[in-house]
Design an enzyme around this catalytic site. Structure first.
Site, PDB file in Angstrom:
ATOM      1  CD  GLU A   1      -0.870  -5.605   6.207  1.00 46.51           C
ATOM      2  OE1 GLU A   1      -0.590  -6.124   5.109  1.00 46.51           O
ATOM      3  OE2 GLU A   1      -1.161  -4.396   6.344  1.00 46.51           O
TER       4      GLU A   1
ATOM      5  CG  HIS B   1      -3.343  -3.686   3.474  1.00 47.41           C
ATOM      6  ND1 HIS B   1      -2.383  -3.021   4.201  1.00 47.41           N
ATOM      7  CD2 HIS B   1      -4.027  -2.743   2.798  1.00 47.41           C
ATOM      8  CE1 HIS B   1      -2.503  -1.712   3.977  1.00 47.41           C
ATOM      9  NE2 HIS B   1      -3.487  -1.519   3.127  1.00 47.41           N
TER      10      HIS B   1
ATOM     11  CB  CYS C   1      -0.955  -0.043   1.185  1.00 50.68           C
ATOM     12  SG  CYS C   1      -2.376   1.047   0.983  1.00 50.68           S
TER      13      CYS C   1
END
Lengths: 730, 318, 232
Positions: free
Chosen positions: C205, C203, C86
């Protein structure tokens, strides 16, 4: 000075009080400070007496009202901090910055207490969605919340939106923030320790909102509000993010005695409140305040420049504090010193420009305003709902309701908010309550906001009780045990007896419901003067509820989770269409009395539901509210992507059964073999269990009343808001 | 104007001839020395600060009627000046007792003097720049009495101008030294004015902001010099540079497209295209317009614009 | 394997990346402050999401001048593994470690939601545990993810297999409707020529634990760990 006080919004009596307190005439700086600190916004002068009836205590309440935010103990050495407040008037003047700085303010309230902010929720109220101004305000407010909150890395996980024409000119932007911390980090906005340094951290001071919040919040809106644009504060989320990190580091290292954010009335408020709470005095040297532009002493004292904090520091920690701030790239300057006594003394290049007892600033006047039951109530109660035509196509009505402004899907809004950052959001927006896991434990928080102002308009006392009950019910549906609440009370002018009656009734309802459901009110905010062109908004109390899920495995969502499960209604359906979404959408009426609420039954139903969830009986749960059972069922189908086939046997007319908004009801699913256990649990608490049918298929079928494909129901509710806002249906 | 051969090199400056008769270029060095060259070091950025500050201070003095050798700043660390026949005397003006004077009078460091005090020193490295009386000067034949009088009164006038000038910028001018020289029969103020040749203390914290930081190993020398310059430059009016950053031709401009759609729907049918960009206003000081344009273009290429998607245009207003 | 999570002022996903490496992957991890100049002790650097320096001028434009970025560039030039997520991707673009730039999303709004991504090259340090054409469900959360690059570079990216992820529908079709932000060629993630630097808008994560709704992000972490093991 005598000729100035009126212009500053003080009354003749208040001015006389200032003369009495000081024993002399105030100078310009002092008068400016008093005028702001004694404004409704800062002093709560009209509401204080009424609010004193709220229950604020429980064994787990670590901090009730009176501080920057409320704090509760959730066990395991952890505490949760939360508060809600309003930013209505700034948002009406400039929606993006108004909403953004609203987020900034509430977030500061949370980390000021020592907590890391973990989520925001934003209850919003706007006018007629077909109006261009509503669309301008809504897109600006949502973008402002997103712009500020996303940058901070705090997920916006919930809130609600209602549209009513009464908010056309005066939208409501309420903001709630929740934080979490190790209990021992709890910090208060207290100055103590004579000789300790007072350090101003963060942004430079400019002429932002000189008189901003307070002046704005104390005047009715009219066409001149356009001219007020320049005094609106501008948010700087980047600096706020650095402030969060720096302040939490300072608190972790135990370097601060007290911490206070600068909000309304700026330095005047922060200095006088911290000193008053600590029972000390304070010296402030204004020439040391880092400025963005040339300013007069009185302007520096009342400026509402954002992203500033006031810290009280022992001299031995001063160097380290300044060093931490420097490392985070923040200004930090010693601007004052804690002194003996209770005088707030303000200096400007050696000259004393103000000397007032701090406590007299912090505790303003108190009023017992006249209240009188408004006449409109008799009118709206007298409307004959019985004689209204019954609809012929219930499916059509359901689709209309599902796509109506107040009930349609909110994706367009919450997808603009980063609702996932921090990796705690385990139930995403769009459900009854947002669920936030607490990493390193098996626990989670369930949080929800609620406040149906149409109910409150029709019956302030009952409507506010319903707001409390429903916020709690939302938390229960998610699998949580409601623990405590915060609130924001948005009303018209307290100087009008009819409005003040609404306020008193609403607070009475809030107090009784909270006391009965054993939910302490730990923080809150009052916003008066929400009027435009002389007409008040609906009385709008908004409740923010925080509950605890002891075990993450107990979290529930509304979506039908599988095929062949029993669809069960906990609670009883009565023909109660007063104040309903059905009346509004189908008949264009806001009339009747809101559905009845029996607090005892509410409590028994909630306990039954939570117990059934804990025992693993209930697989999914959904609170039944606006739009009634039919809309609740539609939402369960859409969320789970699973249909249901239901047979209902009832004496009540179909439209009343489908769309009545009777309270104290949950739609739950359970396996057939668990039905007996469910009945037993509910039976012992005298809660009705009504088996409606089974899940399965890709349609929602209710008797021969409704037969709709999930796809068409989704089509009706999803994208409806975007269509409304693009003006397609205008 | 062209830089020619090196005429001389001192501890902190190099002097060059130019193609203009009678004009020289002073190049300010980052090297620092103290205690007659016994202590040496580098203060990064010092040359830049001293050149810039001399430029500002000399211009300030000229404005108030003091004749100086200074003409203008020609680069970041070089100034152009008239060549003078230097009088080998350093004229010191002291408002506070500090350093050698405090020792000599037995005053505590930083005692404010009853009135400003003028002293003469022999500019002679071999002798260690000793203090001179008028009699010494007469004996050595360094200057005439009228010249001495003029130097002393000019020095006091400079003090009257600069003391409040620094005070307004939060700095106490504790002392300074000046050098004078002759050009076409007239005496002009020469040399430089910088933290190398004066003592400056922060008015609030009394922090030392001059070469004493170097002499006394206080650290933060570079930062102190930069801070002094920053405070002095704040009110300096230079030129204003306007930068327009727009989406490159052919690159989609979503904001522009949205505005175009909205304008059309409001009935502004005459609008053919909308491009939305950024507008940046910079205040630039101490450089010539041509150089400023060049520098700002560099700023755009490196930071203010992204050449992959954005074009920029620079406009200057003096 | 040792990860370093670079922290710029205004980063806000650094704790999330740290958490996933530490608690989910159970690998070594440190925060790397933006003033650090030595990153040689790490196997993989993560440039996390957020709003570095508020993203006030242009996303990533100021962060790329942080002292640590010189070290990152040096680390990458020696073949060190760098992933920019990002805002981290935006910084890599601004720093010139990856080609192209980001425009605002075509809808002009911030978008936070799960999207589907098709793996376009499964033979990279970042995707070797995925299969070609595999569809991953991972969230995005950004305002400026509308990737652009000049046609010549785009052709090269395509030819060299450096387009790693494209936005697609749940069935894996790369369509206009599945493109959330207007990115050229539905590009969601690209690599440098050496494939050791990877930038992506989604993302991973946020999709590394069942409880968060997807574990599809794990394939990226597991790939880079496998790559590091084999290389090591």
């Amino acid at each position: 000075m005598a000729e100035l006080y009126e212009e500053l919004g003080l009354t003749a009596d208040e001015y006389r009080d200032i003369l009495r307190v000081l024993g002399r005439e105030p100078n310009k700086v002092e008068l400016g400070m008093y005028s702001l600190m004694w404004s409704e916004h800062c002093s709560y002068k009209s509401s204080k007496m009424v609010l004193s009836q709220l229950p604020t205590r429980a064994s787990y309440v670590l901090q009730g009202p009176g501080e920057n935010a409320g704090v509760i103990d959730i066990g395991g050495g952890l505490a949760v901090v939360f508060k809600m407040e309003s930013h209505n008037h700034p948002s009406a003047v400039e929606p993006y910055q108004g909403a953004a700085t609203g987020i900034g303010g509430i977030v500061r309230d949370i980390f000021t207490m020592g907590a890391r902010p973990i989520a925001c929720l934003d209850p919003l109220r706007f006018g007629d969605p077909s109006k261009a101004r509503t669309r301008y305000l809504l897109s600006g407010v949502v973008a402002g919340i997103a712009g500020y909150g996303n940058c901070l890395g705090i997920p916006t996980v919930g809130g609600d939106i209602y549209f009513e024409p009464c908010y056309d000119e005066n939208p409501l932007v309420n903001v709630m923030c929740i934080g979490i911390m190790p209990k021992e980090r709890l910090t208060r906005g207290v100055a103590s320790g004579v000789g300790n340094a007072v350090v101003l951290i963060g942004n430079r001071t400019g002429r932002d909102g000189i008189g901003g919040a307070s002046i704005l919040a104390s005047q009715e809106f009219d066409e001149k509000s356009q001219e007020k644009r320049p005094s609106v504060q501008v948010g700087d989320p980047f600096t706020e993010k650095l402030l969060i990190e720096a302040c939490l580091e300072l608190l972790d290292k135990g370097l601060l005695v007290g911490l206070q954010d600068l909000g309304a009335a700026g330095l005047s408020c922060a200095c006088s409140e911290t000193a008053a709470r600590g029972g000390v005095g304070m010296k402030v040297w204004l020439e040391r305040v880092p400025l963005r532009e040339e300013m007069e002493p009185f302007e520096i004292m009342i400026s509402e420049s954002q992203e500033r904090m006031l810290a009280v520091v022992e001299p031995r920690h001063l160097e380290e504090v300044l060093e931490v701030c420097r490392r985070w790239g923040l200004n930090a300057v010693v601007v004052g010193e804690v002194t003996e006594g209770d005088l707030l003394e303000v200096f400007w290049y050696g000259e004393k420009v103000a000397e007032v007892p701090a406590s007299t600033l912090a505790t303003g006047p108190v009023y017992d305003r006249p209240a009188e039951r408004p006449a409109y109530l008799d009118e709206v109660w007298a409307v004959d709902l019985e004689s209204l035509d019954h609809p012929s196509d219930y499916g059509r009505v359901l689709l209309d309701l599902a796509g109506s402004p107040n009930l349609c899907d909110r994706r367009w809004v919450y997808e603009q908010y980063d609702h996932m950052v921090q990796l705690n959001t385990v139930v995403y927006p769009g459900s009854d309550a947002a669920v936030l896991r607490i990493k390193g434990t098996s626990k989670a928080l369930a949080v929800s906001c609620d406040g149906n102002s149409r109910y409150v308009y029709l019956d302030p006392y009952l409507g506010t009780q319903i707001a409390v009950a429903e916020a709690a019910r939302n938390v229960v549906a998610a699998g949580g045990v409601p623990m405590a609440l915060t609130n924001c009370l948005n009303f018209g002018s307290p100087e009008r007896p009819d409005i003040f009656w609404q306020f008193k009734e609403a607070v009475r309802g809030l107090a009784e419901a909270a006391r009965f459901l054993e939910l302490p009110v730990v923080s809150g905010n009052v916003s008066f003067y929400n009027e435009s062109f002389g007409a008040a908004v609906y009385p709008t109390p908004v409740v923010g509820m925080v509950g605890l899920i002891g075990n993450l495995a107990h979290r529930r969502t509304m979506g039908f989770p599988g095929e062949g499960l029993l669809v069960v209604l906990l609670g009883e359906t009565l023909p109660e269409l007063g104040g309903s979404e059905y009346l509004k959408v189908v008949h264009g009426l806001v009339a009747g009395r809101p559905p009845a609420l029996d607090l005892d039954r509410e409590k028994r139903t909630q306990t039954t539901c939570i117990e059934a969830i804990r025992r693993g009986i209930v697989r999914s749960a959904h609170d039944c509210s606006e739009g009634g059972l039919a809309v609740a069922l539609l939402e369960c189908c859409c969320a789970g992507g699973m249909g249901a086939s239901l047979r209902v046997d009832t004496e009540i007319a179909p439209h009343a059964w489908l769309f009545s908004e009777s309270q104290s009801r949950f739609v739950v699913t359970l396996a057939a073999e668990d039905l007996e256990a469910m009945q037993e649990l509910a039976g012992s608490r005298e809660v009705p269990v009504v088996v409606l049918g089974r899940t399965g298929g890709d349609r929602l079928v209710v008797n021969d009343w409704i037969d709709l494909e999930i796809a068409s129901m989704k089509e009706a509710r999803e994208g409806a808001l975007e269509r409304l806002l693009s003006g397609e249906t205008a | 104007m062209e830089k020619k051969e090196l005429i001389s090199e001192g501890k902190s400056k190099r002097i060059y001839a130019t193609d203009q008769p009678g004009q020289i270029i002073l190049e300010f060095k980052d090297e620092a020395s103290a205690f007659d060259g016994k202590k040496k070091g580098i203060i990064p950025g010092k040359g830049r600060v001293n050149a810039r500050m001399s430029d500002i201070v000399f211009r300030q003095l000229e404005k108030r009627g003091i004749r100086t050798h200074h003409l203008r700043l020609v680069s970041e660390s070089e100034t152009l000046a008239w060549r003078l026949d230097m009088i080998p005397i350093e004229v010191a003006v002291r408002n506070y007792a500090a350093g050698s004077l405090a020792e000599r009078l037995g005053y505590p460091e930083r005692t404010e003097l009853k009135s400003p005090l003028v002293e003469f020193y022999y500019k002679n490295d071999r002798l260690g720049d000793p203090l001179l009386t008028r009699e010494h000067i007469r004996e050595l034949g360094l200057a005439k009495d009228e010249q001495l009088d003029e130097m002393a009164s000019t020095a006091l006038r400079v003090n009257e101008i600069l003391r409040p000038f620094f005070e307004a910028r939060g700095l106490i001018l504790a002392d300074f030294k000046l050098e004078f020289g002759m050009r076409e029969g007239k005496m002009l103020l020469g040399d430089e004015f910088s933290p190398d040749v004066c003592r400056l203390w922060d008015a609030e914290t009394l922090e030392i902001m001059d070469k004493d930081r170097f002499r006394r190993d206080l650290g933060g020398v570079e930062e102190a010099y930069a801070e002094v310059l920053r405070r002095i430059m704040e009110e300096e009016t230079g030129m204003t540079v306007y930068v327009y950053v727009t989406p490159k031709k052919g690159v989609l401009d979503p904001a522009g497209q949205a505005a175009l759609g909205a304008l059309k729907s409001l009935g502004f049918d005459e609008v053919g295209d909308v491009r939305i960009g950024k507008y940046i206003v910079l205040k630039v000081q101490g450089v010539e317009a041509e150089r400023a344009t060049e520098r700002v273009r560099e700023m755009c290429e490196r930071l203010l614009a992204n050449p992959v998607i954005e074009d920029f245009r620079v406009e200057i207003q003096e | 394997m040792k990860f370093g999570v670079v922290v710029f002022p205004g980063s806000n996903c650094e704790a999330d990346c740290y958490y996933v490496v530490d608690k989910v992957l159970r690998e070594d991890v440190d925060y790397v402050w933006h003033r650090e100049t030595d990153v040689s002790s790490y196997d993989c650097l993560i440039l996390p999401g957020g709003f570095s320096y508020g993203d006030y001028l242009r996303c990533g434009a100021i962060a790329r001048f942080s002292p640590v970025m010189e070290a990152v560039a040096d680390f990458a030039s020696r073949g060190g593994l760098v992933i920019g997520i990002c805002n981290g991707f935006q910084i890599l673009l601004e720093a010139g470690l990856l080609p192209g730039a980001m425009l605002r999303n075509t809808c002009l709004r911030f978008i936070c939601r799960f999207v589907h991504l098709r793996v376009e090259n499964a033979d990279t340090p970042w995707t070797n545990r995925a299969s070609l054409g595999q569809v991953l469900r991972i969230p995005i959360a950004h305002n400026e993810g509308n990737y652009v690059v000049d046609p010549e570079t785009y052709r090269r990216l395509e030819e060299e297999g450096r387009i790693i992820l494209r936005y697609c529908d749940p069935e894996g079709e790369v369509t206009q409707e599945a493109n959330p932000n207007g990115a050229m060629g539905n590009i969601a993630g690209i690599c440098n020529e050496g494939f050791n630097v990877f930038g992506l808008m989604p993302h991973p994560e946020r999709a590394s634990e069942e409880i968060l709704g997807s574990t599809d992000g794990l394939v990226i972490w597991e790939s880079v760990m496998a790559y590091n093991r084999e290389k090591g």
